[in-house]
Each structure stands twice: as C-alpha cells, then as structure tokens.
Scaffold this active site. Structure first.
Site, mmCIF file in Angstrom:
data_model
loop_
_atom_site.group_PDB
_atom_site.id
_atom_site.type_symbol
_atom_site.label_atom_id
_atom_site.label_comp_id
_atom_site.label_asym_id
_atom_site.label_seq_id
_atom_site.Cartn_x
_atom_site.Cartn_y
_atom_site.Cartn_z
ATOM 1 N N GLY A 69 1.265 -1.142 -0.367
ATOM 2 C CA GLY A 69 0.208 0.191 -0.309
ATOM 3 C C GLY A 69 0.616 1.815 -0.117
ATOM 4 N N THR A 70 1.572 1.144 0.591
ATOM 5 C CA THR A 70 2.968 2.409 1.085
ATOM 6 C C THR A 70 3.420 2.937 -0.113
ATOM 7 O OG1 THR A 70 3.110 2.008 3.436
ATOM 8 C CG2 THR A 70 4.381 3.713 2.147
ATOM 9 N N ASN A 149 -9.359 2.846 8.200
ATOM 10 C CA ASN A 149 -8.559 1.835 9.348
ATOM 11 C C ASN A 149 -8.384 1.702 10.885
ATOM 12 O OD1 ASN A 149 -6.245 3.833 8.522
ATOM 13 N ND2 ASN A 149 -4.781 3.314 10.154
ATOM 14 N N SER A 197 -2.929 -4.137 -0.369
ATOM 15 C CA SER A 197 -2.181 -5.069 0.293
ATOM 16 C C SER A 197 -2.434 -5.557 0.223
ATOM 17 C CB SER A 197 -1.998 -3.712 1.191
ATOM 18 O OG SER A 197 -1.041 -4.357 2.376
ATOM 19 N N GLY A 198 -1.393 -6.586 -0.008
ATOM 20 C CA GLY A 198 -1.659 -8.304 0.302
ATOM 21 C C GLY A 198 -1.786 -8.413 1.617
ATOM 22 N N THR A 235 12.541 -6.347 -10.623
ATOM 23 C CA THR A 235 12.240 -8.014 -10.843
ATOM 24 C C THR A 235 10.236 -8.178 -10.350
ATOM 25 O OG1 THR A 235 14.520 -8.493 -11.469
ATOM 26 C CG2 THR A 235 12.881 -10.794 -11.009
ATOM 27 N N CYS A 324 -0.080 0.991 13.051
ATOM 28 C CA CYS A 324 0.753 1.138 11.962
ATOM 29 C C CYS A 324 2.200 1.464 12.627
ATOM 30 C CB CYS A 324 0.730 1.354 10.674
ATOM 31 S SG CYS A 324 -0.312 0.828 10.222
#
Ligand code: PLP
Length: 389
Positions: A69-70, A149, A197-198, A235, A324
């Site tokens: 996300g960041t 959040n 974000s994952g 990559t 966070c």
C-alpha cells in the site's frame, strides 16, 4: 491467542500459501526469461493480474504490482506531481493513513500545496466542505481513503469521485482496508488510481497493487528494467504476486457467499456483550457506513495502554488507534480529526475481525475486555456508578 487485529495485518490463508509455494520452490525462473520455465512463471503472473483486476472490475492492463500500500500511494502522488506541475494542490482528508499523510508532506516540501478536507464527527468526509475546497485549474489530485483503518468508516467514494472529476481533478483512493472486504468497482466508482495491499487480505506482507485507470497518465516511481509495462521497475515478486492473485480470487468469492454477514455477526455479538456489561461504552464511526469487521470503541476511564497490557496477558491481540505506529501510544489523529476528545481517544481500542475468527473467540474476547476494564477501573479507584449515568 485470539487475534482481533486484522486491520493491522491478516493471517495468510492456507490456500494462498499453497498457491505461492511452488513459485518459491520449483518455478523460480525470472518472468522476463524467454525459455519455457520463464514463460510458465509469466503466465502465473498474468493470471494473478486477472484475479486482482477482477476484484476491482478493472482491466488486467490497469493493474501494476508493487511492494504494498505505501509504495502504491507514494507512486501515485509522485506521478501526479511530476506530470501536472502547473496544478499545485493535493487534497486529502484529515483521517488518512500515515502513508498518505507523509507522502502529502513530501508533496508540500517539494513546493506543492496540501489542503486537508474536514470530516464530520462520524468520520465521513464533509462533502460540502470538499466541494468548496476543489479549485479547477489548481487542484491536481484528491487522495481520500475508501475505508478508514482505525474506525472502519466507509467514505462516500462515489460522490467524492464525481465531485473531484467535475472540478478537473484526478482521484486516488487508498483502498487498503476496503479491498476484499467490500465490493469495489472502478467502473461504477471511476477513481483514477487505487491502492491495495496483500497483507490486509490474507496474502503475505510486502506485496500490493496499484490500479491505474487506462484514462490516466502515469510516471513510474521506480525505473529500471521496464517491468510492469514500464510502470514499476524491478524483477517482480512472483510468489507474492501469485499469492495476491489467489487472495483476490478468494476475497471475491467470500464477498458473495455470506462470509461478510458471518463476520458482521461476530463483530456485532462482541459489541453487544460489551454494551450489556459496560453500558457507558460508545462506538466511533458512522453507524450506517462502518466496515463490518471493525469495532473502534471507547471505554471511559479505562486507559487504552493499560487495557492493551491486560488484554495481552489474557491472550487477546488488538490495538489502540493505528497499529502502524506501534511503540509509543500517541493520540490518534483520526479520532482528533473527528472531534473526539483527547480523554476519550486515550480510552479507545480497536478490534478488527476476519473470516478466520469464530463466535467463541468473539465471546471470549468480550469477556476478557469486560474483566480487564473492571480490573483497571478498580485499580484506578474509579466510581462505576458515576460512569453508568
Ligand atoms: N493505508 C492504510 C489504510 C493502511 O491501513 C495501511 C497499513 O496499515 C497502509 C495504507 C500501508 O500499507 P502497507 O502496509 O502495505 O504498506
């Protein structure tokens, strides 16, 4: 441990882990390699792009993978600043995540102007105020989060996008807490950029995506080998990307199969038990537009730092304000922007549920919170009779 901190991060879904492991073991070829094993990895990467796009009703070509996300947020801000230098202004809400706030600070340090749109006491953006702040000719970008959040408040994103576009501004939305939890559709809510974000949706940490509308121009933050169609050099994190694809596919299924109602029932049961035992408790955030996973609650006269210690001892993982910024507890800027008093903010805890929680956990956690609150108040010599009124 009873884990009720899903807004901080989520456990990796076992099916997600199964999907990614072969890309750490045998399918390690570089996706840019032209031989068969490289092509095999490339196909998996492109399948993940389709899965993530489908979660947003976007085109696969509109998705670029990032480290989270960041990075996605920083990349959008930097791109807009670079491509539209004549338009100096960025508008954000006062309740944004640190990733947006700090990136906005950089926007300002580089000569741009940042305007903070106020929110109502229920946490929703004040649309009338936003309308007056938008200035065609000078507002380059509106960057407002889809779901908060800390409180789970869901923004009126459709209205924000329409309003910003009619003033000629681009729109980015930080959808890190929204993706996989509520239906997102970039066709009906046509933001120009969207970050996700994952690790907030049962994929690992360090993987994310950026939706870049095909209408929007974009300049990459990271340049290098031209990966991700020149939108993000480096990559690709193939295992992470495959995991994010699988997580997006699972999230899409769970959006339709009753999982949402099940999580909401857990959260509601938790809140109901607390309310019955601690009637002075109150919830933050707009009741009609509150994410079904999140409970941001104020327990008057129970210092959150003390509660966190007692709950930790009871095996409950939750947080006070934004996780966070762990380390030192400081007043939540989100609650402050909503006009919550410093006293109430200091007594606020956030519990966030996921599909891996059970009813037994919700009930056990509620009992632990009740017991901890009594203990803490007793230690502080607090008069409960006074609080009940
Ligand atoms: N935006 C919001 C609303 C978040 O909750 C978070 C993480 O807590 C981020 C952005 C940052 O995402 P990441 O951890 O993937 O960099």
């Amino acid at each position: 441990m009873i884990y009720l901190d899903a807004n901080a991060t989520t456990p990796v879904d076992p099916a997600v882990l199964d999907a990614m492991l072969p890309f750490l073991r045998e399918h390690y070829a570089n996706p840019s390699a032209s031989y068969a094993s490289g092509r095999r990895v490339r196909r998996a990467l492109e399948q993940a792009r389709v899965q993530v796009a489908s979660l947003l009703n976007a085109r696969p070509t509109e998705i670029a993978f990032t480290s989270g996300g960041t990075e996605s947020i920083n990349a959008v801000h930097a791109s807009v600043r670079a491509l539209w230098p004549a338009k100096r202004e960025l508008i954000i809400a006062g309740t944004e995540h640190a990733a947006v706030l700090e990136s906005a600070r950089r926007w300002q340090a580089e000569g741009g102007q940042v305007t903070i749109a106020p929110v109502h006491p229920d946490g929703r953006v004040n649309l009338e105020a936003l309308r007056t702040l938008l200035r065609s000719g000078s507002t380059a970008l509106v960057s407002i989060m889809w779901v908060n959040n800390e409180t789970g408040v869901i923004a009126p994103m459709h209205e924000i996008v329409a309003m910003a576009h009619s003033a000629g501004a681009l729109v980015h939305t930080d959808a890190v807490q929204a993706a996989g939890k509520i239906h997102l559709d970039v066709k009906t809510t046509p933001a120009d950029f969207l970050s996700l974000s994952g690790h907030k949706m049962h994929a690992p940490k360090g993987i994310g995506a950026l939706y870049i509308s095909q209408r929007a121009r974009f300049a990459p933050l990271l340049v290098g080998g031209g990966q991700e169609s020149e939108r993000r050099g480096g990559t690709e994190n193939v295992p992470g990307i495959v995991a994010l694809g699988k997580a997006a596919e699972l999230a899409s299924q769970h959006l339709d199969d009753g999982t949402k109602a099940r999580i909401k029932a857990l959260r509601d049961r938790f809140e109901h038990l607390l309310h019955a035992a601690l009637p002075e408790m109150h919830l933050h955030g707009c009741p009609a537009h509150r994410l079904h996973t999140t409970s941001s609650l104020c327990l008057p006269e129970t210092d959150a730092a003390g509660m966190l210690i007692l709950l930790d001892q009871a095996g409950i993982a939750c947080s006070a304000g934004s996780a966070c910024h762990t380390g030192a507890l400081h007043a939540s800027h989100v609650l402050e922007a909503m006009g919550v008093s410093a006293r109430d903010a200091a007594c606020t805890l956030r519990f966030s549920f996921s599909r891996f929680n059970t009813k037994a956990e919700a009930e056990a956690a509620a009992h632990a919170v009740i017991e901890s609150a009594h203990k803490l108040r007793e230690a502080q010599g607090c008069d409960l009779a006074v609080l009940a009124h």
